[in-house]
Design an enzyme around this catalytic site. Structure first.
Site, short mmCIF file in Angstrom:
data_model
loop_
_atom_site.label_atom_id
_atom_site.label_comp_id
_atom_site.label_asym_id
_atom_site.label_seq_id
_atom_site.Cartn_x
_atom_site.Cartn_y
_atom_site.Cartn_z
N GLY A 51 0.82 -1.20 0.00
CA GLY A 51 0.00 0.00 0.00
C GLY A 51 0.86 1.25 0.00
O GLY A 51 1.99 1.26 -0.49
N CYS A 52 0.34 2.32 0.57
CA CYS A 52 1.04 3.61 0.58
C CYS A 52 2.38 3.52 1.30
O CYS A 52 2.45 3.09 2.45
CB CYS A 52 0.16 4.65 1.26
SG CYS A 52 1.00 6.20 1.60
N PHE A 53 3.45 3.97 0.63
CA PHE A 53 4.75 3.86 1.28
C PHE A 53 4.91 4.80 2.46
O PHE A 53 5.77 4.59 3.32
CB PHE A 53 5.92 4.01 0.30
CG PHE A 53 5.85 5.11 -0.72
CD1 PHE A 53 5.19 6.31 -0.49
CD2 PHE A 53 6.48 4.95 -1.96
CE1 PHE A 53 5.15 7.32 -1.44
CE2 PHE A 53 6.45 5.95 -2.92
CZ PHE A 53 5.78 7.14 -2.66
N CYS A 55 2.85 4.96 4.88
CA CYS A 55 2.47 4.11 6.02
C CYS A 55 3.55 3.08 6.33
O CYS A 55 3.93 2.89 7.49
CB CYS A 55 1.17 3.37 5.71
SG CYS A 55 -0.26 4.42 5.38
N TYR A 194 -3.96 12.81 5.81
CA TYR A 194 -3.76 11.39 5.49
C TYR A 194 -2.92 10.72 6.58
O TYR A 194 -3.23 9.60 7.02
CB TYR A 194 -3.07 11.24 4.14
CG TYR A 194 -2.87 9.80 3.73
CD1 TYR A 194 -3.84 9.12 2.99
CD2 TYR A 194 -1.72 9.09 4.10
CE1 TYR A 194 -3.68 7.79 2.64
CE2 TYR A 194 -1.54 7.78 3.74
CZ TYR A 194 -2.52 7.13 3.01
OH TYR A 194 -2.35 5.81 2.67
#
Length: 219
Positions: A51-53, A55, A194
């Site tokens: 997923g989002c790097f 995170c 975010y």
């Protein structure tokens, strides 16, 4: 704020597995011989996409023995990928992290445990609202020993949870470092919406269930 990309028109191009475009270039990446990264100053490197790097970077930096987590792109077939290009889903690359770690403190096996403990292991092509092949889950191996560790842990987890694990297993080829503004994003932008609403809650969920003796007091 992190872009949320809903891929309506291209979903028919994908199977139920995580996937970039099914073309010869992507197949070549998936079937290539793995590239092994040598130790540097006693430190090893491992590569994960989850997923989002933003995170994933923070999650790994909370683990003892991890010296640094670098955001970037891997798993695709284009050269010099950018954030904008990878977000089209047409580069084959996924947002990934390079984990620089001390193998005398933390093992590759434990890093794989961190990987599975820090995500929704059943979600295909994304994590949460971050959806698309650029957010797909991939664990990269550099040799047969690492590949066996990954496959055994994935199989055991699937049996324990009685689910199909979405993470793909790729031979590592190359890691492309992301743009400077992506690095240490959670640390540098703690009030970003975010980060506050997605990254930090994900980090807290991971830390709540991972053995405390393996975690740093702070990251």
């Amino acid at each position: 704020m992190k872009k949320f990309i809903l891929l309506f028109t291209i979903t028919l191009l994908f199977s139920c597995q995580n996937s970039a475009q099914t073309n010869k270039e992507q197949e070549a990446v998936m079937n290539a011989e793995p590239v092994e990264v040598s130790l540097k100053n006693g430190k090893a490197r491992a590569y994960f996409a989850s997923g989002c790097f933003w995170c994933v970077e923070a999650i790994y930096e909370s683990v003892k023995g991890v010296e640094e987590s670098i955001s970037g792109y891997s798993g695709g077939y284009t050269k010099n990928p950018t954030y904008e290009a990878s977000n089209t889903g047409r580069t084959g690359h996924a947002e990934a992290v390079e984990i620089i770690y001390n193998p005398n403190v933390v093992s590759f096996e434990t890093l794989v445990d961190v990987y599975f403990a820090s995500q929704d292991v059943t979600q295909v092509n994304g994590q949460g609202n971050d959806r698309g092949p650029q957010y797909r889950s991939i664990i990269f191996y550099q040799n047969e020993e690492q590949r066996n560790i990954i496959l055994k842990k994935r199989e055991a987890l699937a049996k324990t949870l009685n689910v199909k694990i979405a993470a793909d297993v790729y031979p590592f080829q190359k890691f492309w470092v992301a743009e400077d503004y992506h690095q240490d994003y959670e640390k540098l932008h703690p009030n970003n919406p975010y980060i506050r609403n997605v990254s930090i809650p994900r980090l807290k969920r991971f830390k709540a269930k991972f053995p405390k003796e393996l975690l740093k007091v702070s990251h």
